[in-house]
Structure formats: structure tokens, C-alpha cells
Design an enzyme around this catalytic site. Sequence first.
Site, PDB file in Angstrom:
ATOM      1  N   GLU A  45      -6.916  34.509   4.837  1.00 25.34           N
ATOM      2  CA  GLU A  45      -7.279  34.413   3.428  1.00 25.34           C
ATOM      3  C   GLU A  45      -8.346  35.405   2.993  1.00 25.34           C
ATOM      4  O   GLU A  45      -8.336  35.858   1.859  1.00 25.34           O
ATOM      5  CB  GLU A  45      -7.725  32.990   3.093  1.00 25.34           C
ATOM      6  CG  GLU A  45      -6.587  31.993   3.203  1.00 25.34           C
ATOM      7  CD  GLU A  45      -6.962  30.607   2.733  1.00 25.34           C
ATOM      8  OE1 GLU A  45      -8.154  30.369   2.446  1.00 25.34           O
ATOM      9  OE2 GLU A  45      -6.057  29.771   2.640  1.00 25.34           O
TER      10      GLU A  45
ATOM     11  N   ARG B 228       0.859  -1.189   0.000  1.00 22.86           N
ATOM     12  CA  ARG B 228       0.000   0.000   0.000  1.00 22.86           C
ATOM     13  C   ARG B 228       0.895   1.239   0.000  1.00 22.86           C
ATOM     14  O   ARG B 228       1.751   1.387   0.865  1.00 22.86           O
ATOM     15  CB  ARG B 228      -0.912   0.030   1.239  1.00 22.86           C
ATOM     16  CG  ARG B 228      -1.880  -1.138   1.320  1.00 22.86           C
ATOM     17  CD  ARG B 228      -2.943  -1.034   0.250  1.00 22.86           C
ATOM     18  NE  ARG B 228      -3.914  -2.101   0.338  1.00 22.86           N
ATOM     19  CZ  ARG B 228      -4.078  -3.038  -0.586  1.00 22.86           C
ATOM     20  NH1 ARG B 228      -3.306  -3.057  -1.652  1.00 22.86           N
ATOM     21  NH2 ARG B 228      -5.001  -3.958  -0.448  1.00 22.86           N
TER      22      ARG B 228
ATOM     23  N   GLU C 149       2.867  34.623   2.149  1.00 19.95           N
ATOM     24  CA  GLU C 149       3.715  34.985   1.018  1.00 19.95           C
ATOM     25  C   GLU C 149       3.525  33.964  -0.094  1.00 19.95           C
ATOM     26  O   GLU C 149       3.502  32.754   0.143  1.00 19.95           O
ATOM     27  CB  GLU C 149       5.183  35.003   1.459  1.00 19.95           C
ATOM     28  CG  GLU C 149       6.109  35.520   0.383  1.00 19.95           C
ATOM     29  CD  GLU C 149       7.540  35.617   0.853  1.00 19.95           C
ATOM     30  OE1 GLU C 149       8.425  35.486  -0.004  1.00 19.95           O
ATOM     31  OE2 GLU C 149       7.762  35.815   2.058  1.00 19.95           O
TER      32      GLU C 149
ATOM     33  N   ARG D 180      -5.161  26.395  -8.763  1.00 23.30           N
ATOM     34  CA  ARG D 180      -4.667  25.140  -8.189  1.00 23.30           C
ATOM     35  C   ARG D 180      -3.759  24.470  -9.220  1.00 23.30           C
ATOM     36  O   ARG D 180      -4.206  23.963 -10.248  1.00 23.30           O
ATOM     37  CB  ARG D 180      -5.830  24.233  -7.788  1.00 23.30           C
ATOM     38  CG  ARG D 180      -6.655  24.792  -6.638  1.00 23.30           C
ATOM     39  CD  ARG D 180      -5.815  24.994  -5.399  1.00 23.30           C
ATOM     40  NE  ARG D 180      -6.623  25.236  -4.206  1.00 23.30           N
ATOM     41  CZ  ARG D 180      -6.131  25.268  -2.987  1.00 23.30           C
ATOM     42  NH1 ARG D 180      -4.836  25.091  -2.775  1.00 23.30           N
ATOM     43  NH2 ARG D 180      -6.920  25.487  -1.960  1.00 23.30           N
TER      44      ARG D 180
ATOM     45  N   GLU E  18      -7.207  30.747   9.344  1.00 22.54           N
ATOM     46  CA  GLU E  18      -7.343  30.650   7.893  1.00 22.54           C
ATOM     47  C   GLU E  18      -8.380  31.636   7.356  1.00 22.54           C
ATOM     48  O   GLU E  18      -8.161  32.271   6.332  1.00 22.54           O
ATOM     49  CB  GLU E  18      -7.687  29.219   7.473  1.00 22.54           C
ATOM     50  CG  GLU E  18      -6.539  28.251   7.608  1.00 22.54           C
ATOM     51  CD  GLU E  18      -5.362  28.540   6.669  1.00 22.54           C
ATOM     52  OE1 GLU E  18      -5.526  29.258   5.651  1.00 22.54           O
ATOM     53  OE2 GLU E  18      -4.258  28.040   6.952  1.00 22.54           O
TER      54      GLU E  18
ATOM     55  N   GLY F  84      -8.538   6.610  -0.900  1.00 22.86           N
ATOM     56  CA  GLY F  84      -7.812   5.559  -1.598  1.00 22.86           C
ATOM     57  C   GLY F  84      -6.311   5.736  -1.590  1.00 22.86           C
ATOM     58  O   GLY F  84      -5.569   4.771  -1.802  1.00 22.86           O
TER      59      GLY F  84
ATOM     60  N   GLU G  79       0.796  33.570  -1.816  1.00 20.29           N
ATOM     61  CA  GLU G  79      -0.612  33.154  -1.896  1.00 20.29           C
ATOM     62  C   GLU G  79      -1.393  34.235  -2.633  1.00 20.29           C
ATOM     63  O   GLU G  79      -1.367  35.402  -2.251  1.00 20.29           O
ATOM     64  CB  GLU G  79      -1.166  32.947  -0.490  1.00 20.29           C
ATOM     65  CG  GLU G  79      -2.534  32.305  -0.455  1.00 20.29           C
ATOM     66  CD  GLU G  79      -2.943  31.908   0.958  1.00 20.29           C
ATOM     67  OE1 GLU G  79      -3.613  30.881   1.083  1.00 20.29           O
ATOM     68  OE2 GLU G  79      -2.603  32.620   1.919  1.00 20.29           O
TER      69      GLU G  79
ATOM     70  N   ALA H 152     -10.019  27.691   3.233  1.00 21.09           N
ATOM     71  CA  ALA H 152      -9.509  26.457   3.830  1.00 21.09           C
ATOM     72  C   ALA H 152      -8.006  26.569   4.002  1.00 21.09           C
ATOM     73  O   ALA H 152      -7.371  27.434   3.407  1.00 21.09           O
ATOM     74  CB  ALA H 152      -9.848  25.268   2.939  1.00 21.09           C
TER      75      ALA H 152
ATOM     76  N   GLU I  18      -5.434  12.198   4.575  1.00 23.41           N
ATOM     77  CA  GLU I  18      -5.906  13.558   4.827  1.00 23.41           C
ATOM     78  C   GLU I  18      -7.314  13.579   5.406  1.00 23.41           C
ATOM     79  O   GLU I  18      -8.184  12.815   4.997  1.00 23.41           O
ATOM     80  CB  GLU I  18      -5.898  14.381   3.536  1.00 23.41           C
ATOM     81  CG  GLU I  18      -6.344  15.812   3.750  1.00 23.41           C
ATOM     82  CD  GLU I  18      -6.335  16.655   2.486  1.00 23.41           C
ATOM     83  OE1 GLU I  18      -6.564  17.864   2.590  1.00 23.41           O
ATOM     84  OE2 GLU I  18      -6.108  16.095   1.391  1.00 23.41           O
TER      85      GLU I  18
END
Length: 195
Positions: free
Chosen positions: A104, A45, A146, A72, A100, A123, A148, A84, A127
Site C-alpha cells: 500500500e 444472533r 488491482e 471507503r 500490507e 456487536g 486499489e 491496513a 473481526e
Amino acid sequence: MRSSPRSERDPLEEIQLDSAPVYDGVLLKVRRDRVTLPDGNESVREYICHPGAVVVLAVLPDGRLLFERQFRYPLRRAFLELPAGKIDAGEDLLACAQRELREETGYEAVEWQYLGVMHPCIGYSDERIEIFLARELTHVGDALDEGEFLEIVSFSVDEVMSAVHKGEITDAKTIVALFRGLPALGLSIKQSEEK
């Protein structure tokens, strides 16, 4: 004669025999484990270790929902998503959500409600994303990390649900947070679709 306690082991459980690091990155770590399968055979795994994250369903005073538009890199495009971010080592979950949201979006909230946890990629990763609802927002100014870059936008619940159904919002944590958060706002998915 006392009988031995019944095993609490899940009959589908895979038992780790050994584990080795494959990659040790700034954010992600990859491991390869050798396991025993339920039928006694062995397999390998590989999985990503992630520190965990929070997502915040933030409701503005006018009832609109606070969103970010953010590029992204893995998918090479911008996405609409809820605020997030990663949980720092030893950080309290609520403190992370508050940090956050402030960093943000520039908003702070008076009222916070924990909505639960989701596991976005079972899978191949460990997380977890902890879901929060934030209300009674006040804008105090952002403090982006920095490097972002993002845009802050807001949408009505109806606009958000329409965007989800049209495939314009595909981020899993955002969709799950909406599913978990709308009842806390006194709405159901069906009610929001009917409006």
C-alpha cells in the site's frame, strides 16, 4: 468425597444451539445463530464473520507518521487512516503487516513491534485487527492490488492528534493504534496534546 470442579463458564455467556449461513460473500460471511441466554430463554444472533486484519503505525525517519487517504464506499467518502489490510488464510500476522505496508505505501521496515489486538465492531462482527508498530522505514516502491486507489501522506504526531480531536480522523483502527502506539514511541496522549 471430591467436589466437582467449579464451572469456568462466564455467567453472561450465550450458548449456541444451532447456526446457519445467511450470506457467503467474497470477503464477508453472515450467520444467524439460535442461542440460549443466561436466563434460559432463547434468542437469535446475526453476525458477520471476517478473516481479520492488521493495521500498521509506521514511523518515517523524520518522526512523521505514514497515512493513507482512501475512499471507503459504505460511507461514500475518503478517510485518513493508517495502512491496513486483510489477513489471508493461514498467513502469519507479521508477514501480513509487512506485506500490507509494502503493497500500500511502498515502504519496508527494519524494526517491527506487536502492540496488541482490537475488536472494532463487537456487536455484529467477529473481526479482529492486529496492531503493529513499524520503524526504520525505507521506500522501495508500492505494489497496490488491482482496483486499489489511495494517496500516501504523512503527518507529525501533533498534526495527527489535532486531526483526531477535530473529528478529521474518525477511523477506529487508526485511533486505537495511535492510543496503543504512542507510548511505544515514548509519548503519551497528554504529552502530544500539550505540544
